[in-house]
Write an enzyme that holds these catalytic residues in place. Structure first.
Site, PDB file in Angstrom:
ATOM      1  N   ASP A  99     -20.299  56.607  67.795  1.00 28.64           N
ATOM      2  CA  ASP A  99     -19.621  55.983  68.924  1.00 28.64           C
ATOM      3  C   ASP A  99     -20.561  55.017  69.641  1.00 28.64           C
ATOM      4  O   ASP A  99     -21.767  55.278  69.769  1.00 28.64           O
ATOM      5  CB  ASP A  99     -19.168  57.052  69.922  1.00 28.64           C
ATOM      6  CG  ASP A  99     -17.654  57.074  70.093  1.00 28.64           C
ATOM      7  OD1 ASP A  99     -17.086  56.002  70.307  1.00 28.64           O
ATOM      8  OD2 ASP A  99     -17.061  58.166  70.010  1.00 28.64           O
ATOM      9  N   ASP A 201     -15.721  52.369  71.616  1.00 28.21           N
ATOM     10  CA  ASP A 201     -14.838  52.979  72.595  1.00 28.21           C
ATOM     11  C   ASP A 201     -14.222  51.896  73.479  1.00 28.21           C
ATOM     12  O   ASP A 201     -14.866  50.906  73.826  1.00 28.21           O
ATOM     13  CB  ASP A 201     -15.652  53.955  73.447  1.00 28.21           C
ATOM     14  CG  ASP A 201     -14.810  54.741  74.417  1.00 28.21           C
ATOM     15  OD1 ASP A 201     -13.938  55.493  73.962  1.00 28.21           O
ATOM     16  OD2 ASP A 201     -15.034  54.604  75.632  1.00 28.21           O
ATOM     17  N   GLU A 266     -11.469  50.888  69.174  1.00 24.21           N
ATOM     18  CA  GLU A 266     -10.372  51.640  69.767  1.00 24.21           C
ATOM     19  C   GLU A 266      -9.625  50.729  70.740  1.00 24.21           C
ATOM     20  O   GLU A 266     -10.236  50.151  71.637  1.00 24.21           O
ATOM     21  CB  GLU A 266     -10.898  52.856  70.525  1.00 24.21           C
ATOM     22  CG  GLU A 266      -9.802  53.623  71.267  1.00 24.21           C
ATOM     23  CD  GLU A 266     -10.326  54.471  72.412  1.00 24.21           C
ATOM     24  OE1 GLU A 266      -9.719  55.519  72.692  1.00 24.21           O
ATOM     25  OE2 GLU A 266     -11.327  54.084  73.049  1.00 24.21           O
ATOM     26  N   HIS A 327      -9.423  63.097  69.808  1.00 27.08           N
ATOM     27  CA  HIS A 327      -9.919  63.944  70.895  1.00 27.08           C
ATOM     28  C   HIS A 327      -9.244  63.663  72.230  1.00 27.08           C
ATOM     29  O   HIS A 327      -9.543  64.344  73.214  1.00 27.08           O
ATOM     30  CB  HIS A 327     -11.428  63.752  71.038  1.00 27.08           C
ATOM     31  CG  HIS A 327     -11.817  62.355  71.429  1.00 27.08           C
ATOM     32  ND1 HIS A 327     -11.613  61.270  70.605  1.00 27.08           N
ATOM     33  CD2 HIS A 327     -12.376  61.872  72.559  1.00 27.08           C
ATOM     34  CE1 HIS A 327     -12.040  60.178  71.208  1.00 27.08           C
ATOM     35  NE2 HIS A 327     -12.506  60.502  72.391  1.00 27.08           N
ATOM     36  N   ASP A 328      -8.358  62.668  72.292  1.00 24.41           N
ATOM     37  CA  ASP A 328      -7.728  62.282  73.551  1.00 24.41           C
ATOM     38  C   ASP A 328      -6.249  62.635  73.651  1.00 24.41           C
ATOM     39  O   ASP A 328      -5.649  62.431  74.709  1.00 24.41           O
ATOM     40  CB  ASP A 328      -7.863  60.763  73.760  1.00 24.41           C
ATOM     41  CG  ASP A 328      -9.249  60.351  74.205  1.00 24.41           C
ATOM     42  OD1 ASP A 328      -9.941  61.181  74.835  1.00 24.41           O
ATOM     43  OD2 ASP A 328      -9.658  59.211  73.922  1.00 24.41           O
TER      44      ASP A 328
END
Length: 535
Positions: A99, A201, A266, A327-328
């Site tokens: 990330d 991100d 993302e 994960h969100d």
């Protein structure tokens, strides 16, 4: 595929380090734990591993608030542990993507401390500062994703600073070229250590409108306020700005100066995500982008067809990465439960579906087990978003609970108390039990991943959708493979010409001449003979 294009059509497995494997008994996963479990990931048959943040951080947002971009947080280990992970992954044939949380940092970062100290210092304009309106209110109506205004007052400078997320996550000012240069240097540090690429991100949040114009209200009709007021604005000025593509080109130029490196961005947007995925990818920009377009509640042929067609029509030179969970968001087996006869049936169909899509694919840890969301009480939450908006929308902790390796009390994750609980429904879906069951979701994922790797058309073949009636989704990949799915818990039969014979990990499918019968959550992979379509 050339080694430079290993990413194209590849499958990446996302690891959330806090929740993968704890080796020191503190209840938090660590890098040595990931290294120890890499054989599980390699055995699945994926190409790459994406690690969520492992950098030094006060952990207000679980590592997405970075205070040192070139070191490992002691919670997870050391740089030497990371080097060992890279070496082990490469020996197993796995790429490592890490990330990069660049749009914002922690308020504990020394550069923010310097910036907020005065209006006249070397980093005074490294972050987004603005004067208040004459009545003392923030300079714009921009909202934080995590609730409240996106502006926080700082008494030292007597100005507001911008933060699209927590107030402890100030936004960098990417209009300042020095900020871009510094982030490129940080990326070079990790490329020189052997990482194979980056996941960026909040890739559409880098730039803000320098004129500080207010966002208009969302143009979509709403019968009641959204659970999160952030979705009640049309985000024209606080993100999605046109300067972003120039920054993507600088990132790509850096990556292209190394061999066989890749990037994925993302895109978090509820209005133009597919369009932005296309804008941000291509020969001179990011290699691929993903969004949350397939992470909603829709499980219909029309939804999947529209997303894929819209992308490739709008961005013929771009490349997508598709994901059903991360994960969100709540896990897809939970989100789409009403569409499956059982959780296992739905999980297996979802695996066959996404691994048949044109583009690259990202799998979320535990997805290969058919893992479900964990029911948590308010006192068990750690996620600031979940706490702020309890009980709606559901926060992110429910999907982030530890990986379950066996049926013991903590699921083989830790000898100490896990940072989030391992509960019985999740413990029942453990790796050890499923590895021993040839009909398990885990073994179906392995079969499906092997099938994708053996069929070049599933990695790079073009898609042609078939005009089939709801709830059946069908398309061909390349010239020789048809993929047909019954997205319902009821049996369906269709007439279709051009199918020769069933192949691969089909589920509950029977072909009799031109009649294809698909059982509940059925899947048919078929070789083709001539044009495929309805008679």
């Amino acid at each position: 595929m050339s080694s430079q294009e290993w990413w194209k059509g590849a499958v990446t497995y996302q690891v959330y380090p806090r929740s993968f494997q704890d080796t020191n008994g503190d209840g938090i996963g660590d890098i040595p734990g990931i290294t120890a479990r890499l054989p599980h990931i390699a055995d699945l048959g994926v190409d790459a591993v994406w690690l969520s943040p492992i950098f030094t951080s006060p952990m207000r947002d679980m590592g997405y608030d970075v205070s040192d971009y070139t070191d490992i947080d002691p919670t997870f280990g050391t740089l030497q542990d990371f080097d060992a992970l890279i070496e082990r992954a490469h020996s197993l044939g796995l790429k490592i993507i890490i990330d990069q949380v660049l749009s914002h940092c922690s308020d504990r970062h020394p550069f923010f401390a310097e910036s907020r100290a005065s209006r006249h210092n070397p980093r005074a304009d490294w972050f987004v500062w603005a004067d208040p309106k004459k009545d003392g209110t923030p300079p714009t109506n921009w909202l934080s994703v995590f609730g409240g205004s996106a502006w926080t007052w700082d008494a030292r400078r007597k100005q507001y600073y911008l933060h699209n997320f927590l107030s402890e996550q100030p936004d960098f000012n990417f209009h300042n070229p020095a900020v871009q240069d510094w982030h490129l240097a940080n990326m070079r540090f990790w490329l020189d250590r052997g990482v194979d690429g980056f996941r960026f991100d909040t890739a559409n949040y880098f730039f803000h409108d320098p004129q500080l114009r207010d966002n208009p209200a969302d143009f979509r009709e709403k019968s009641r306020p959204d659970g999160n007021p952030y979705e009640m604005q049309y985000h024209l000025f606080d993100k999605n700005r046109p300067e972003t593509t120039g920054w993507m080109e600088r990132i790509r130029s850096l990556l292209d100066s190394y061999d066989a490196r890749a990037s994925v961005g993302e895109v978090g947007d509820s209005h133009h995500a597919i369009r932005l995925m296309g804008e941000y990818t291509g020969p001179k920009r990011l290699h691929q982008c993903y969004s949350f377009e397939m992470m909603g509640n829709d499980y219909t042929p029309a939804t999947f067809r529209q997303k894929i067609e819209d992308f490739f029509t709008g961005a013929p030179n771009g490349w997508p990465m598709w994901a059903f969970s991360n994960h969100d968001v709540p896990r897809h087996v939970t989100r789409w439960a009403a569409h499956g006869t059982t959780a296992d049936a739905l999980a297996k169909q979802a695996a066959a579906l996404i691994l048949s899509f044109e583009g690259s694919i990202c799998l979320w840890q535990g997805e290969e087990l058919g893992q479900t969301n964990t029911d948590l009480s308010f006192d068990e939450l750690t996620d600031p978003q979940g706490i702020a908006f309890w009980p709606e929308p559901v926060g992110r902790d429910n999907t982030r609970t530890p990986m379950v390796w066996d049926g013991t009390e903590n699921g083989g994750f830790s000898t100490g108390k896990p940072w989030l609980p391992v509960k019985a429904p999740q413990r029942a879906r453990n790796v050890a039990a499923q590895a021993a069951d040839p009909d398990s979701v885990l073994n179906h994922y392995k079969r499906m991943l092997r099938f994708r790797s053996e069929r070049p058309e599933l990695r790079t073949g073009r898609t042609r959708f078939l005009d089939l009636a709801h709830p059946v989704l069908g398309f061909t990949r390349g010239d020789s493979l048809a993929c047909i799915f019954n997205l319902s818990p009821s049996e369906n039969s269709i007439r279709i010409k051009g199918l020769s014979s069933l192949t691969g990990p089909s589920i509950g499918a029977a072909l009799d001449g031109e009649t294809l019968t698909l059982g509940p959550n059925g899947v048919a992979f078929a070789t083709t003979s001539g044009a495929v379509g309805t008679p």
